[in-house]
Design an enzyme around this catalytic site. Structure first.
Site, short mmCIF file in Angstrom:
data_model
loop_
_atom_site.label_atom_id
_atom_site.label_comp_id
_atom_site.label_asym_id
_atom_site.label_seq_id
_atom_site.Cartn_x
_atom_site.Cartn_y
_atom_site.Cartn_z
N HIS A 63 0.83 -1.21 0.00
CA HIS A 63 0.00 0.00 0.00
C HIS A 63 0.85 1.25 0.00
O HIS A 63 0.44 2.31 -0.45
CB HIS A 63 -0.93 0.01 1.21
CG HIS A 63 -1.90 -1.11 1.19
ND1 HIS A 63 -2.98 -1.13 0.35
CD2 HIS A 63 -1.94 -2.28 1.87
CE1 HIS A 63 -3.65 -2.25 0.52
NE2 HIS A 63 -3.04 -2.97 1.44
N HIS A 95 1.70 8.87 2.03
CA HIS A 95 0.40 8.66 1.38
C HIS A 95 0.34 9.65 0.23
O HIS A 95 0.69 10.81 0.42
CB HIS A 95 -0.76 8.94 2.34
CG HIS A 95 -0.75 8.06 3.56
ND1 HIS A 95 -1.52 6.93 3.68
CD2 HIS A 95 -0.06 8.15 4.72
CE1 HIS A 95 -1.32 6.36 4.85
NE2 HIS A 95 -0.42 7.09 5.52
N GLU A 105 -3.74 12.61 3.58
CA GLU A 105 -4.80 12.05 4.40
C GLU A 105 -5.59 13.18 5.08
O GLU A 105 -6.81 13.21 5.01
CB GLU A 105 -4.19 11.15 5.47
CG GLU A 105 -3.42 9.98 4.90
CD GLU A 105 -4.33 8.80 4.64
OE1 GLU A 105 -5.03 8.82 3.60
OE2 GLU A 105 -4.34 7.88 5.45
N HIS A 118 4.25 10.47 6.99
CA HIS A 118 3.97 10.09 8.37
C HIS A 118 5.22 9.51 9.01
O HIS A 118 5.73 8.48 8.55
CB HIS A 118 2.85 9.04 8.44
CG HIS A 118 1.51 9.62 8.14
ND1 HIS A 118 0.42 8.85 7.78
CD2 HIS A 118 1.08 10.91 8.17
CE1 HIS A 118 -0.62 9.65 7.60
NE2 HIS A 118 -0.25 10.91 7.82
N THR A 198 -4.54 5.68 10.06
CA THR A 198 -5.43 6.04 8.94
C THR A 198 -5.66 4.87 8.01
O THR A 198 -6.34 5.01 6.99
CB THR A 198 -4.87 7.23 8.14
OG1 THR A 198 -3.61 6.84 7.57
CG2 THR A 198 -4.70 8.45 9.01
C1 GRE Z 1 -0.92 5.53 9.38
O1 GRE Z 1 -1.65 6.39 9.88
O2 GRE Z 1 -0.85 5.37 8.17
C2 GRE Z 1 -0.07 4.69 10.29
C3 GRE Z 1 0.56 3.54 9.82
C4 GRE Z 1 1.34 2.79 10.69
C5 GRE Z 1 1.50 3.18 11.99
C6 GRE Z 1 0.87 4.32 12.45
C7 GRE Z 1 0.09 5.08 11.59
O3 GRE Z 1 0.41 3.19 8.54
O4 GRE Z 1 -0.51 6.19 12.03
ZN ZN Z 2 0.27 6.92 7.36
#
Ligand code: GRE
Ligand code: ZN
Length: 260
Positions: A63, A95, A105, A118, A198
């Site tokens: 992903h 993302h 996001e 992130h 998320t």
């Molecule tokens: C996310 O929000 O995408 C995420 C992850 C893995 C750990 C924490 C997190 O993908 O917030």
């Molecule tokens: Zn994330």
């Protein structure tokens, strides 16, 4: 729903079928309504203390791609802001969307950014593992950074950056000597709120710290960072400059960018 993803049949709108927490009380992402945010003068600044030697590997999770760190001890940590004590760096990932118009996001006053970084940390003072921390309301701290495109002529984000070679879901490769604080903007002002992962399993264990200032990506910056990039990436035993690799992901046919 066979497995979660981002298509109509398995995307965020139907995640609740497999993950009822999707209808929970502190789900992320959210739209930050800046006028409604309350300034709290008691919060100290965010303090990031990363050790470039703690980076371990880069992997394709299907992903996104994730850069993982050695979190067996307090080598790289974040403190301050809303956090009590230090939180240990575990990984960072991005993302993004199919075009430059959306893909982040979180939103800010309804506005979309093209991508979001992130940087994920866990509370190793209180919990004994990332997995345990992720089940607790103060277990994780994620530093979120928006990406924007700076060029006058917009260059598609997905075409300008570090791109990972045709590489399968689950594959990984070593990654060395990289300090993710080089991905942070100058200004560390932030919004914070209690939220969740998320992506499934959507656990409500994340203290979000979203930096107000986005980082900008431009072809010039990519060129500069190519010259200063010190990491190495080994694929199939060969040294390959990470700036010319591709990573096709299950949920996205386009190669991934990274502009380290
Ligand atoms: C996310 O929000 O995408 C995420 C992850 C893995 C750990 C924490 C997190 O993908 O917030
Ligand atoms: Zn994330």
């Amino acid at each position: 729903m066979d497995n979660w993803g981002y298509a109509d049949h398995n995307g965020p709108k139907v995640w609740h079928e497999l993950f009822p927490l999707a209808n929970g009380e502190r789900q992320s992402p959210i739209d930050i309504v800046t006028k409604a945010a309350i300034y709290d003068p008691s919060l100290p600044p965010i303090n990031v203390d990363y050790d470039p030697s703690s980076v371990k590997l880069i992997m394709n999770s299907g992903h996104t791609f994730t850069v993982e760190f050695d979190d067996g001890e307090d080598k790289s940590v974040i403190r301050g802001g809303p956090l009590h004590g230090s939180y240990r760096l575990q990984q960072f990932h991005f993302h993004w969307g199919p075009c430059d118009d959306y893909g982040a996001e979180h939103k800010v006053d309804g506005r979309d950014y093209p991508a979001e970084l992130h940087i994920v940390h866990w509370n190793a003072e209180k919990f004994s593992s990332f997995v345990e921390a992720a089940q607790n309301p103060d277990g994780l701290a994620v530093l979120g950074i928006f990406l924007k495109v700076r060029n006058l002529i917009r260059i598609h984000l997905l075409s300008i950056c570090l791109i990972f070679l045709l590489y399968q879901d689950g594959k990984q490769s070593s990654f060395t000597n990289f300090d993710p604080s080089c991905l942070l903007p100058d200004c560390k002002e932030f919004w914070t709120y209690p939220g969740s992962l998320t992506i499934p399993p959507l656990l409500e264990s994340v203290i979000w710290i979203l930096l107000k200032e986005p980082i900008a990506v431009s072809s010039r910056q990519v060129w500069t960072s190519m010259q200063t990039f010190h990491s190495s990436c080994v694929l199939r035993g060969k040294f390959i400059n990470p700036l010319c690799l591709f990573l096709p992901l299950k949920s996205c046919n386009t190669p991934v960018l990274l502009f380290l």
